[in-house]
Every structure is written in structure tokens, then in C-alpha cells.
Design a protein around this motif. Structure first.
Motif, PDB file in Angstrom:
ATOM      1  N   GLY A 178       0.817  -1.212   0.000  1.00 53.19           N
ATOM      2  CA  GLY A 178       0.000   0.000   0.000  1.00 53.19           C
ATOM      3  C   GLY A 178       0.850   1.260   0.000  1.00 53.19           C
ATOM      4  N   VAL A 179       1.912   1.279   0.803  1.00 47.69           N
ATOM      5  CA  VAL A 179       2.804   2.444   0.836  1.00 47.69           C
ATOM      6  C   VAL A 179       3.494   2.602  -0.514  1.00 47.69           C
ATOM      7  CG1 VAL A 179       4.933   3.362   1.851  1.00 47.69           C
ATOM      8  CG2 VAL A 179       3.137   2.435   3.335  1.00 47.69           C
ATOM      9  N   PHE A 180       3.980   1.501  -1.079  1.00 48.21           N
ATOM     10  CA  PHE A 180       4.647   1.567  -2.384  1.00 48.21           C
ATOM     11  C   PHE A 180       3.676   2.077  -3.448  1.00 48.21           C
ATOM     12  CE2 PHE A 180       5.910  -0.202  -6.488  1.00 48.21           C
ATOM     13  CZ  PHE A 180       7.214   0.272  -6.566  1.00 48.21           C
ATOM     14  N   MET A 181       2.459   1.545  -3.454  1.00 49.46           N
ATOM     15  CA  MET A 181       1.467   1.971  -4.440  1.00 49.46           C
ATOM     16  C   MET A 181       1.133   3.453  -4.265  1.00 49.46           C
ATOM     17  SD  MET A 181      -0.981  -1.428  -4.606  1.00 49.46           S
ATOM     18  CE  MET A 181      -2.109  -0.830  -5.873  1.00 49.46           C
ATOM     19  N   PHE A 182       1.042   3.911  -3.027  1.00 51.98           N
ATOM     20  CA  PHE A 182       0.756   5.328  -2.794  1.00 51.98           C
ATOM     21  C   PHE A 182       1.919   6.197  -3.261  1.00 51.98           C
ATOM     22  CE2 PHE A 182       0.450   9.028   0.233  1.00 51.98           C
ATOM     23  CZ  PHE A 182      -0.532   9.683  -0.484  1.00 51.98           C
ATOM     24  N   LEU A 183       3.146   5.752  -3.049  1.00 51.37           N
ATOM     25  CA  LEU A 183       4.307   6.513  -3.527  1.00 51.37           C
ATOM     26  C   LEU A 183       4.312   6.614  -5.053  1.00 51.37           C
ATOM     27  CD1 LEU A 183       7.107   5.227  -1.118  1.00 51.37           C
ATOM     28  CD2 LEU A 183       6.001   7.486  -1.122  1.00 51.37           C
ATOM     29  N   ILE A 184       3.960   5.532  -5.734  1.00 47.80           N
ATOM     30  CA  ILE A 184       3.868   5.572  -7.198  1.00 47.80           C
ATOM     31  C   ILE A 184       2.744   6.517  -7.616  1.00 47.80           C
ATOM     32  CG2 ILE A 184       3.409   4.220  -9.289  1.00 47.80           C
ATOM     33  CD1 ILE A 184       6.169   3.749  -8.016  1.00 47.80           C
ATOM     34  N   ASP A 218       0.691  11.575  -9.878  1.00 48.96           N
ATOM     35  CA  ASP A 218      -0.001  12.841  -9.657  1.00 48.96           C
ATOM     36  C   ASP A 218       0.915  14.022  -9.957  1.00 48.96           C
ATOM     37  OD1 ASP A 218      -2.456  11.769  -8.969  1.00 48.96           O
ATOM     38  OD2 ASP A 218      -2.082  11.831  -6.814  1.00 48.96           O
ATOM     39  N   ALA A 219       2.173  13.931  -9.543  1.00 45.96           N
ATOM     40  CA  ALA A 219       3.118  15.035  -9.776  1.00 45.96           C
ATOM     41  C   ALA A 219       3.416  15.218 -11.259  1.00 45.96           C
ATOM     42  CB  ALA A 219       4.412  14.789  -9.004  1.00 45.96           C
ATOM     43  N   ILE A 220       3.499  14.103 -11.986  1.00 45.97           N
ATOM     44  CA  ILE A 220       3.884  14.150 -13.401  1.00 45.97           C
ATOM     45  C   ILE A 220       2.693  14.409 -14.325  1.00 45.97           C
ATOM     46  CG2 ILE A 220       4.816  12.765 -15.298  1.00 45.97           C
ATOM     47  CD1 ILE A 220       6.509  11.289 -13.160  1.00 45.97           C
ATOM     48  N   THR A 232      -1.299  14.328 -13.140  1.00 46.82           N
ATOM     49  CA  THR A 232      -2.516  14.933 -12.602  1.00 46.82           C
ATOM     50  C   THR A 232      -2.384  16.439 -12.416  1.00 46.82           C
ATOM     51  OG1 THR A 232      -2.990  12.876 -11.433  1.00 46.82           O
ATOM     52  CG2 THR A 232      -4.235  14.813 -10.755  1.00 46.82           C
ATOM     53  N   VAL A 233      -1.325  16.858 -11.733  1.00 48.40           N
ATOM     54  CA  VAL A 233      -1.188  18.286 -11.442  1.00 48.40           C
ATOM     55  C   VAL A 233      -0.997  19.110 -12.721  1.00 48.40           C
ATOM     56  CG1 VAL A 233       0.156  20.030 -10.216  1.00 48.40           C
ATOM     57  CG2 VAL A 233      -0.432  17.891  -9.066  1.00 48.40           C
ATOM     58  N   PRO A 234      -0.042  18.743 -13.596  1.00 47.32           N
ATOM     59  CA  PRO A 234       0.120  19.562 -14.803  1.00 47.32           C
ATOM     60  C   PRO A 234      -1.089  19.557 -15.748  1.00 47.32           C
ATOM     61  CG  PRO A 234       2.064  18.215 -14.459  1.00 47.32           C
ATOM     62  CD  PRO A 234       1.020  17.758 -13.472  1.00 47.32           C
ATOM     63  N   VAL A 235      -1.771  18.426 -15.858  1.00 49.76           N
ATOM     64  CA  VAL A 235      -2.862  18.319 -16.828  1.00 49.76           C
ATOM     65  C   VAL A 235      -4.191  18.843 -16.290  1.00 49.76           C
ATOM     66  CG1 VAL A 235      -4.234  16.679 -18.195  1.00 49.76           C
ATOM     67  CG2 VAL A 235      -1.757  16.407 -18.048  1.00 49.76           C
ATOM     68  N   PHE A 236      -4.473  18.600 -15.008  1.00 51.96           N
ATOM     69  CA  PHE A 236      -5.791  18.943 -14.473  1.00 51.96           C
ATOM     70  C   PHE A 236      -5.771  20.085 -13.452  1.00 51.96           C
ATOM     71  CE2 PHE A 236      -6.081  14.331 -15.502  1.00 51.96           C
ATOM     72  CZ  PHE A 236      -6.993  14.434 -16.537  1.00 51.96           C
ATOM     73  N   ILE A 237      -4.775  20.143 -12.611  1.00 51.78           N
ATOM     74  CA  ILE A 237      -4.781  21.102 -11.504  1.00 51.78           C
ATOM     75  C   ILE A 237      -4.253  22.475 -11.920  1.00 51.78           C
ATOM     76  CG2 ILE A 237      -3.971  21.539  -9.154  1.00 51.78           C
ATOM     77  CD1 ILE A 237      -5.953  19.123  -9.505  1.00 51.78           C
ATOM     78  N   ILE A 238      -3.129  22.508 -12.599  1.00 53.34           N
ATOM     79  CA  ILE A 238      -2.545  23.792 -13.008  1.00 53.34           C
ATOM     80  C   ILE A 238      -3.474  24.568 -13.948  1.00 53.34           C
ATOM     81  CG2 ILE A 238      -0.627  24.867 -14.275  1.00 53.34           C
ATOM     82  CD1 ILE A 238       1.219  22.795 -12.897  1.00 53.34           C
ATOM     83  N   GLY A 288      -4.537  25.816  -9.892  1.00 54.33           N
ATOM     84  CA  GLY A 288      -3.805  25.280  -8.751  1.00 54.33           C
ATOM     85  C   GLY A 288      -2.334  25.095  -9.067  1.00 54.33           C
ATOM     86  N   ASP A 289      -1.644  24.481  -8.151  1.00 56.91           N
ATOM     87  CA  ASP A 289      -0.230  24.179  -8.355  1.00 56.91           C
ATOM     88  C   ASP A 289       0.144  22.945  -7.539  1.00 56.91           C
ATOM     89  OD1 ASP A 289       0.068  25.051  -5.687  1.00 56.91           O
ATOM     90  OD2 ASP A 289       0.701  27.042  -6.295  1.00 56.91           O
ATOM     91  N   HIS A 290       1.384  22.516  -7.679  1.00 56.40           N
ATOM     92  CA  HIS A 290       1.843  21.331  -6.960  1.00 56.40           C
ATOM     93  C   HIS A 290       1.713  21.502  -5.443  1.00 56.40           C
ATOM     94  CE1 HIS A 290       3.668  20.161 -10.829  1.00 56.40           C
ATOM     95  NE2 HIS A 290       3.636  18.926 -10.334  1.00 56.40           N
ATOM     96  N   LEU A 291       2.082  22.681  -4.953  1.00 54.00           N
ATOM     97  CA  LEU A 291       2.044  22.907  -3.510  1.00 54.00           C
ATOM     98  C   LEU A 291       0.622  22.803  -2.968  1.00 54.00           C
ATOM     99  CD1 LEU A 291       3.525  23.581  -0.908  1.00 54.00           C
ATOM    100  CD2 LEU A 291       3.217  26.006  -1.458  1.00 54.00           C
ATOM    101  N   SER A 292      -0.318  23.443  -3.637  1.00 55.76           N
ATOM    102  CA  SER A 292      -1.702  23.384  -3.147  1.00 55.76           C
ATOM    103  C   SER A 292      -2.253  21.960  -3.220  1.00 55.76           C
ATOM    104  CB  SER A 292      -2.599  24.351  -3.927  1.00 55.76           C
ATOM    105  OG  SER A 292      -2.698  23.973  -5.284  1.00 55.76           O
ATOM    106  N   PHE A 293      -1.873  21.237  -4.255  1.00 54.82           N
ATOM    107  CA  PHE A 293      -2.358  19.867  -4.416  1.00 54.82           C
ATOM    108  C   PHE A 293      -1.813  18.956  -3.311  1.00 54.82           C
ATOM    109  CE2 PHE A 293      -2.107  15.554  -6.177  1.00 54.82           C
ATOM    110  CZ  PHE A 293      -3.406  15.374  -6.634  1.00 54.82           C
TER     111      PHE A 293
END
Length: 131
Positions: free
Chosen positions: A69-75, A80-82, A84-90, A94-99
Motif C-alpha cells: 500500500g505504501v509503495f502503491m501510494f508513492l507511485i 499525480d506530480a507528473i 494529474t497536477v500539470p494536466v488537471f490542476i494547473i 492550482g499548483d503542486h504545492l496546493s495539491f
């Protein structure tokens, strides 16, 4: 741990989670669309994480469920960083920090780890009781 299999299982869960999150924006139930999306993700994560974990254990892997579970969450954090955030949040302002500083993100992450870990525990107890 079977790394390749765990990454594929994580991708399955991540795709289902992002889909549930995005689809929740098309049906207005709550006044706060962000809260509604997080609730949808929280609910969709349970069957999604179980499905991904079932896939991981399908070929007889014996990894500790909480470590998995921890490994899957880290992946998932990496995805999300690569993606989710650039495609949907920014684009939504939003930005990486807020996410990543949102307590809801960490609550969902804890839920993810617990679902994978508990599924693994119950799975092994069921297999043991059948013997």
C-alpha cells in the motif's frame, strides 16, 4: 515485491481514481465541486484499490499488504506530480504545492494504504481458513 506488477496495479487504481474524480464534475450534487470530487474519489478508491490489489496478488505474490500500500501510494504521488497536477490542476489555477498540501490528499492516501493493507490481511486469513 514484484515491482512491475505493483506499478501496473497502481496504474489501474490511479486511472480509475482520476476517472471517478473527473466524472464527478459532470453531476452537481454538492455546492462545492472540489469537495464533491474528493468524496467521489474517496468512495471510488475502495473498490479500485481492491481491484488493483487483487491484480497484484493474482499470480501468488506474498508481499506485506501495508508495504504494498505504501509503495502503491508513492507511485501514485509520482503519477499525480507528473500527470494529474500539470494536466488537471494547473489549468484550473492550482499548483503542486496546493495539491500536495491539501489534507484531503493525505486522507485519501491513508485510505489507500489501509484498503490495500486490510485487503491483504483479509485475503490471507481467508486463504488460511480454507486450508
Amino acid at each position: 515485491m514484484e515491482i512491475k506488477r505493483a506499478i501496473i496495479a497502481t496504474a489501474i487504481v490511479w486511472i480509475l481514481g482520476v476517472t471517478a474524480y473527473m466524472l464527478s464534475h459532470f453531476v452537481k450534487i454538492l455546492d462545492n465541486p472540489e469537495l464533491q470530487a474528493n468524496v467521489a474519489l474517496t468512495l471510488a478508491l475502495i473498490p479500485s484499490a481492491i481491484l488493483g490489489t487483487k491484480f497484484y496478488y493474482k499470480n501468488g505474490a506474498h508481499t506485506n499488504g501495508f508495504k504494498l500500500g505504501v509503495f502503491m501510494f508513492l507511485i501514485t504521488i509520482c503519477l499525480d506530480a507528473i500527470i494529474t497536477v500539470p494536466v488537471f490542476i494547473i489549468p484550473a489555477g492550482g499548483d503542486h504545492l496546493s495539491f500536495f498540501s491539501d489534507p484531503g490528499f493525505w486522507f485519501i492516501g491513508l485510505e489507500y494504504i489501509l484498503v490495500v493493507g486490510l485487503y491483504s490481511v483479509f485475503r490471507s486469513k481467508i486463504k488460511t481458513s480454507k486450508l
